[in-house]
Design a protein around this motif. Structure first.
Motif, short mmCIF file in Angstrom:
data_model
loop_
_atom_site.label_atom_id
_atom_site.label_comp_id
_atom_site.label_asym_id
_atom_site.label_seq_id
_atom_site.Cartn_x
_atom_site.Cartn_y
_atom_site.Cartn_z
N GLY A 182 0.78 -1.23 0.00
CA GLY A 182 0.00 0.00 0.00
C GLY A 182 0.81 1.27 0.00
O GLY A 182 0.24 2.37 -0.06
N SER A 183 2.12 1.18 0.03
CA SER A 183 2.96 2.38 0.03
C SER A 183 3.26 2.82 -1.40
O SER A 183 3.19 2.01 -2.34
CB SER A 183 4.27 2.12 0.78
OG SER A 183 4.98 1.06 0.18
N PRO A 184 3.59 4.08 -1.61
CA PRO A 184 3.88 4.57 -2.96
C PRO A 184 5.08 3.88 -3.57
O PRO A 184 6.05 3.54 -2.88
CB PRO A 184 4.15 6.06 -2.75
CG PRO A 184 3.53 6.39 -1.44
CD PRO A 184 3.65 5.16 -0.61
N ASP A 185 5.04 3.68 -4.88
CA ASP A 185 6.14 3.04 -5.61
C ASP A 185 7.13 4.12 -6.01
O ASP A 185 7.16 4.57 -7.16
CB ASP A 185 5.58 2.30 -6.83
CG ASP A 185 6.64 1.48 -7.55
OD1 ASP A 185 7.76 1.34 -7.00
OD2 ASP A 185 6.37 1.01 -8.66
N ASP A 186 7.94 4.54 -5.05
CA ASP A 186 8.94 5.57 -5.33
C ASP A 186 10.21 5.28 -4.53
O ASP A 186 10.23 4.42 -3.64
CB ASP A 186 8.40 6.97 -5.04
CG ASP A 186 7.97 7.15 -3.59
OD1 ASP A 186 8.38 6.35 -2.73
OD2 ASP A 186 7.22 8.10 -3.30
N ALA A 187 11.25 6.01 -4.84
CA ALA A 187 12.52 5.85 -4.14
C ALA A 187 13.34 7.11 -4.35
O ALA A 187 13.14 7.85 -5.32
CB ALA A 187 13.29 4.63 -4.67
N VAL A 217 12.82 8.95 -8.00
CA VAL A 217 12.06 8.23 -9.01
C VAL A 217 10.71 7.86 -8.44
O VAL A 217 10.58 7.51 -7.27
CB VAL A 217 12.82 6.96 -9.49
CG1 VAL A 217 13.13 6.02 -8.32
CG2 VAL A 217 12.03 6.24 -10.58
N MET A 218 9.68 7.98 -9.26
CA MET A 218 8.34 7.57 -8.86
C MET A 218 7.62 7.00 -10.07
O MET A 218 7.89 7.36 -11.21
CB MET A 218 7.54 8.74 -8.27
CG MET A 218 7.20 9.84 -9.26
SD MET A 218 6.29 11.20 -8.51
CE MET A 218 4.82 10.37 -7.96
N ASN A 219 6.69 6.08 -9.80
CA ASN A 219 5.88 5.48 -10.85
C ASN A 219 4.43 5.90 -10.64
O ASN A 219 3.90 5.84 -9.53
CB ASN A 219 6.00 3.96 -10.81
CG ASN A 219 7.39 3.50 -11.23
OD1 ASN A 219 7.74 3.59 -12.39
ND2 ASN A 219 8.18 3.02 -10.27
N LEU A 220 3.80 6.35 -11.73
CA LEU A 220 2.43 6.82 -11.68
C LEU A 220 1.46 5.71 -12.08
O LEU A 220 1.83 4.75 -12.76
CB LEU A 220 2.25 8.02 -12.61
CG LEU A 220 3.15 9.23 -12.33
CD1 LEU A 220 2.92 10.30 -13.39
CD2 LEU A 220 2.90 9.79 -10.94
N SER A 221 0.21 5.86 -11.66
CA SER A 221 -0.81 4.87 -12.00
C SER A 221 -1.11 4.83 -13.49
O SER A 221 -1.72 3.88 -13.97
CB SER A 221 -2.10 5.15 -11.21
OG SER A 221 -2.58 6.46 -11.52
N THR A 222 -0.67 5.84 -14.24
CA THR A 222 -0.85 5.87 -15.70
C THR A 222 0.19 5.02 -16.43
O THR A 222 0.13 4.89 -17.65
CB THR A 222 -0.74 7.31 -16.22
OG1 THR A 222 0.52 7.85 -15.81
CG2 THR A 222 -1.88 8.17 -15.68
#
Length: 213
Positions: free
Chosen positions: A35-40, A47-52
C-alpha cells in the motif's frame, strides 16, 4: 524552485481534449502490495511510478533540473504539460510563455509572492526536450493552454491582471520512440531571476548533454 511544473500525459483522445489544469490532470501514484507509494530517492535522485504507467525520474544541478519521463508502450502520442503559473501558493501575476515550434523550446516566466517574506519576485524558465535513445527535431503538436483548454498551434500567451486564479502553460506532443518497449523523453529545465535567456544559458552550461547519469 517549484514555480514551474512539468507533467506527463501518456494518452489523450486529441490535443484539445488533454487535461492541462492541475486539479484535473492530477494522477494517483502507483502503489506496491503493502500500500505504500512506488517511489525511491537518494541524494540527487528521485524516481516515482504513476498509476498511468509513466515513470518519472528527477535530478538537478544548481540552477537546472533534468527530468526523465518513460512512457508505457501503449503511449502512441506522448505529451508533456509545461505549467508556468502554479507555484503552490497560486500567487502568479504577469505570466508569459513562448513556444519555439522548430525545436520545442519553451520559455517564459511570471511574478510570484514570496513564501516567507514581503514583496514579490520575477523568475524565468527555459525548457528543452530530447529523446532518450532516439532523436527528434521538433514536437509533432504544440500549443499553449489556459485553465483546462489547450489551443493547438498557438505559440504565445501573455496576461496582465491582479488576480491569481488563471493557470497557463504549454503542451507538446512528441514522436514515439522506434523502440517498441517504451518512449523516454528528457526535459532540461533552467531557471533564472534575470531572464529566460539567462535560464537557457544556465541549463546549457550546467547540463549541456542531457546526461542524466
Amino acid at each position: 524552485l517549484s514555480n514551474f511544473k512539468l507533467w506527463p500525459l501518456p494518452e489523450c483522445k486529441s490535443f484539445a481534449s488533454c487535461n492541462t489544469s492541475m486539479s484535473v490532470r492530477k494522477t494517483l501514484w502507483k502503489v506496491v502490495p503493502d500500500g505504500s507509494p512506488d517511489d525511491a530517492g537518494s541524494p540527487g535522485y528521485f524516481v516515482m511510478n504513476l498509476s498511468t504507467g509513466v515513470q518519472v525520474e528527477l535530478t538537478a544541478s544548481r540552477r537546472t533540473a533534468l527530468h526523465r519521463y518513460t512512457f508505457p508502450p501503449s503511449s502512441c502520442e506522448p505529451r508533456i504539460v509545461v505549467d508556468i503559473t502554479n507555484d503552490s501558493l497560486t500567487s502568479n501575476t504577469e505570466p508569459v510563455i513562448n513556444v519555439n515550434t522548430a525545436t520545442g523550446r519553451i520559455t517564459g516566466g511570471a511574478r510570484f509572492a514570496s513564501s516567507f517574506g514581503p514583496g514579490r519576485y520575477n523568475v524565468y524558465t527555459c525548457v528543452d526536450f530530447k529523446g532518450d535513445g532516439y532523436n527528434f527535431k521538433a514536437p509533432t503538436e504544440y500549443g499553449v493552454w489556459m485553465e483546462n483548454a489547450p489551443v493547438q498551434n498557438s505559440t504565445q500567451l501573455t496576461q496582465l491582471y491582479s488576480g491569481f486564479l488563471s493557470e497557463m502553460g504549454a503542451l507538446l506532443t512528441f514522436p514515439p520512440s522506434p523502440n517498441p518497449v517504451h518512449t523516454t523523453i528528457l526535459a532540461c529545465v533552467g531557471v533564472s531571476f534575470i531572464s529566460s535567456d539567462q535560464a537557457c544559458a544556465n541549463a546549457e552550461s550546467e547540463i549541456p548533454n542531457f546526461d542524466f547519469d
